[in-house]
Design an enzyme around this catalytic site. Structure first.
Site, PDB file in Angstrom:
ATOM      1  N   ALA A  67     -16.376  58.521  40.863  1.00 15.05           N
ATOM      2  CA  ALA A  67     -16.135  60.207  41.112  1.00 15.05           C
ATOM      3  C   ALA A  67     -17.246  60.795  41.721  1.00 15.05           C
ATOM      4  CB  ALA A  67     -15.711  60.758  39.651  1.00 15.05           C
ATOM      5  N   GLU A 133     -20.786  54.945  34.167  1.00 14.51           N
ATOM      6  CA  GLU A 133     -21.010  56.315  33.561  1.00 14.51           C
ATOM      7  C   GLU A 133     -21.917  56.750  32.694  1.00 14.51           C
ATOM      8  OE1 GLU A 133     -18.201  54.665  34.185  1.00 14.51           O
ATOM      9  OE2 GLU A 133     -16.459  55.799  34.950  1.00 14.51           O
TER      10      GLU A 133
HETATM   11  N1  CAA Z   1     -20.824  60.633  43.967  1.00 16.28           N
HETATM   12  C1  CAA Z   1     -21.413  61.317  44.771  1.00 16.28           C
HETATM   13  N2  CAA Z   1     -22.222  60.846  45.743  1.00 16.28           N
HETATM   14  C2  CAA Z   1     -22.562  59.236  45.734  1.00 16.28           C
HETATM   15  C3  CAA Z   1     -21.989  58.634  44.782  1.00 16.28           C
HETATM   16  C4  CAA Z   1     -21.295  59.260  43.890  1.00 16.28           C
HETATM   17  N3  CAA Z   1     -20.506  58.619  42.981  1.00 16.28           N
HETATM   18  N4  CAA Z   1     -22.250  57.328  44.893  1.00 16.28           N
HETATM   19  C5  CAA Z   1     -22.996  57.482  46.024  1.00 16.28           C
HETATM   20  N5  CAA Z   1     -23.357  58.623  46.496  1.00 16.28           N
HETATM   21  C6  CAA Z   1     -24.101  59.083  47.807  1.00 16.28           C
HETATM   22  C7  CAA Z   1     -25.432  59.064  47.598  1.00 16.28           C
HETATM   23  O1  CAA Z   1     -25.904  60.252  46.673  1.00 16.28           O
HETATM   24  C8  CAA Z   1     -25.971  59.008  48.801  1.00 16.28           C
HETATM   25  O2  CAA Z   1     -25.920  60.386  49.498  1.00 16.28           O
HETATM   26  P1  CAA Z   1     -27.193  60.897  50.326  1.00 16.28           P
HETATM   27  O3  CAA Z   1     -27.610  60.193  51.319  1.00 16.28           O
HETATM   28  O4  CAA Z   1     -26.785  62.292  50.385  1.00 16.28           O
HETATM   29  O5  CAA Z   1     -28.383  60.759  49.251  1.00 16.28           O
HETATM   30  C9  CAA Z   1     -25.175  58.067  49.587  1.00 16.28           C
HETATM   31  O6  CAA Z   1     -23.982  58.121  48.759  1.00 16.28           O
HETATM   32  C10 CAA Z   1     -25.560  56.619  49.546  1.00 16.28           C
HETATM   33  O7  CAA Z   1     -25.950  56.204  48.216  1.00 16.28           O
HETATM   34  P2  CAA Z   1     -27.267  55.629  47.722  1.00 16.28           P
HETATM   35  O8  CAA Z   1     -28.504  56.087  48.715  1.00 16.28           O
HETATM   36  O9  CAA Z   1     -27.351  55.928  46.322  1.00 16.28           O
HETATM   37  O10 CAA Z   1     -26.960  54.036  48.343  1.00 16.28           O
HETATM   38  P3  CAA Z   1     -27.664  52.773  47.361  1.00 16.28           P
HETATM   39  O11 CAA Z   1     -27.106  51.570  48.247  1.00 16.28           O
HETATM   40  O12 CAA Z   1     -29.107  52.892  47.334  1.00 16.28           O
HETATM   41  O13 CAA Z   1     -26.968  52.695  46.053  1.00 16.28           O
HETATM   42  C11 CAA Z   1     -25.097  52.616  44.259  1.00 16.28           C
HETATM   43  C12 CAA Z   1     -25.725  52.458  45.861  1.00 16.28           C
HETATM   44  C13 CAA Z   1     -25.769  51.704  43.485  1.00 16.28           C
HETATM   45  C14 CAA Z   1     -23.640  52.555  44.296  1.00 16.28           C
HETATM   46  C15 CAA Z   1     -25.596  54.311  43.876  1.00 16.28           C
HETATM   47  O14 CAA Z   1     -25.130  55.142  44.913  1.00 16.28           O
HETATM   48  C16 CAA Z   1     -24.869  54.749  42.733  1.00 16.28           C
HETATM   49  O15 CAA Z   1     -25.518  54.451  41.643  1.00 16.28           O
HETATM   50  N6  CAA Z   1     -24.003  55.691  42.629  1.00 16.28           N
HETATM   51  C17 CAA Z   1     -23.278  56.207  41.631  1.00 16.28           C
HETATM   52  C18 CAA Z   1     -22.539  55.173  40.925  1.00 16.28           C
HETATM   53  C19 CAA Z   1     -21.836  55.715  39.512  1.00 16.28           C
HETATM   54  O16 CAA Z   1     -22.647  56.174  38.794  1.00 16.28           O
HETATM   55  N7  CAA Z   1     -20.639  55.977  39.698  1.00 16.28           N
HETATM   56  C20 CAA Z   1     -19.889  56.523  38.519  1.00 16.28           C
HETATM   57  C21 CAA Z   1     -19.559  57.929  38.691  1.00 16.28           C
HETATM   58  S1  CAA Z   1     -18.874  58.957  37.279  1.00 16.28           S
HETATM   59  C22 CAA Z   1     -17.388  58.649  37.342  1.00 16.28           C
HETATM   60  O17 CAA Z   1     -16.695  57.761  38.013  1.00 16.28           O
HETATM   61  C23 CAA Z   1     -16.578  59.129  36.453  1.00 16.28           C
HETATM   62  C24 CAA Z   1     -15.275  58.537  35.962  1.00 16.28           C
HETATM   63  O18 CAA Z   1     -14.846  57.661  35.026  1.00 16.28           O
HETATM   64  C25 CAA Z   1     -14.039  59.061  36.798  1.00 16.28           C
END
Ligand code: CAA
Length: 257
Positions: A67, A133
């Site tokens: 999300a 999460e």
């Molecule tokens: N929401 C919003 N933006 C996100 C995102 C997310 N879930 N995941 C990645 N992005 C964005 C980053 O903020 C970044 O944006 P900027 O360039 O503007 O800074 C861009 O995508 C690229 O991401 P990274 O620079 O972090 O890329 P990376 O290769 O270093 O890392 C990753 C990749 C490990 C997937 C990392 O992005 C990450 O940990 N993302 C979040 C994963 C997460 O926590 N997901 C769960 C979300 S909560 C949910 O889904 C609730 C539910 O149950 C419905």
């Protein structure tokens, strides 16, 4: 066809819709507007009589990284409760046609949950599944805690949900979370969708319905539902054609009636 901002739609074969999540800068984070577009495209394909199956994919780097955290960050309980935040994610489960997820790269949080909502998951060797999460102070909200228990059992689900650890494609395959791991995952998923589309569509729809019923029903009820649905297919022309073609040693020509 409709123009979208966060997804792409195409028709790699007259009988298949391919939907590609397309917010590369956000690793396909599932914003509210992306999900609205996704639901619209899915139901459009579901209603199109030419389409037999749908393939859902992301990019090489990310199926979807969850999300949209930036969109959720400032939300309050009263907003998310009153507006039933994520309620519309469940609509995918109402589709009558099969959806195949072709997963490469990150399928995290809502991305993992979205894959689990589809009917069949194919994973490329680069796929990584996780429910991270817990690292941002919440728990899965798109069905992950429930669908994972059905798919991989309690202990593995607990591990994923409580530690946030990502599992590799190979692990996901061993655990029975995905059908198989393959190179060229989109091509393979499209091939599978074409094959499904070549069958009698009433039987395909019935097959999806009875398999899904196994999640909701006791064994005795599920067996009864399967048997009744099986009986019902004897009222279709496709059953007559399928069995006659077998007896006559020729290919069936299904009319989906
Ligand atoms: N929401 C919003 N933006 C996100 C995102 C997310 N879930 N995941 C990645 N992005 C964005 C980053 O903020 C970044 O944006 P900027 O360039 O503007 O800074 C861009 O995508 C690229 O991401 P990274 O620079 O972090 O890329 P990376 O290769 O270093 O890392 C990753 C990749 C490990 C997937 C990392 O992005 C990450 O940990 N993302 C979040 C994963 C997460 O926590 N997901 C769960 C979300 S909560 C949910 O889904 C609730 C539910 O149950 C419905």
């Amino acid at each position: 066809s409709t123009q979208y901002e966060s997804i792409l739609t195409s028709r790699p074969h007259p009988s298949v819709t391919l939907i590609t999540l397309n917010r590369p800068k956000a690793l396909n984070a599932l914003s509210t507007s992306l999900f609205l577009e996704l639901n619209k495209a899915l139901f459009e394909a579901d209603a199109d009589p030419e389409i037999g199956a749908i393939v859902l994919t992301g990019s090489d780097k990310a199926f979807a990284a969850g999300a949209d955290i930036k969109e959720m960050k400032d939300k309050e309980f009263s907003d998310v409760y009153k507006n039933k935040f994520l309620e519309n994610w469940g609509e995918l489960a109402r589709l009558k046609k099969p959806v195949i997820a072709a997963v490469s790269g990150y399928a995290l949080g809502g991305g993992c949950e979205l894959a689990l909502m589809t009917d069949i998951i194919l994973a490329s060797p680069t796929a990584k599944f996780g429910q991270p999460e817990i690292n941002i102070g919440i728990i899965p909200g798109g069905g992950g805690s429930q669908r994972l228990v059905h798919a991989i059992g309690k202990s593995r689900t607990m591990e994923m949900v409580l530690t946030g650890r990502m599992v590799t494609a190979q692990e996901a395959e061993q655990w029975g979370m995905v059908s198989r791991v393959t190179e060229n995952v989109v091509e393979e998923a499209v091939k599978m969708a074409i094959e499904i589309s070549s069958k009698g569509q009433i039987a395909v729809q019935a097959g999806k319905e009875v398999v899904n019923a196994a999640y909701e029903m006791s064994l005795a009820e599920g067996l009864r539902f399967e048997r009744r649905t099986f009986h019902g297919l004897f009222a279709t022309k496709d059953q007559k054609e399928g069995m006659t073609a077998f007896a006559e040693k020729r290919k069936p020509e299904f009319t989906h009636s």
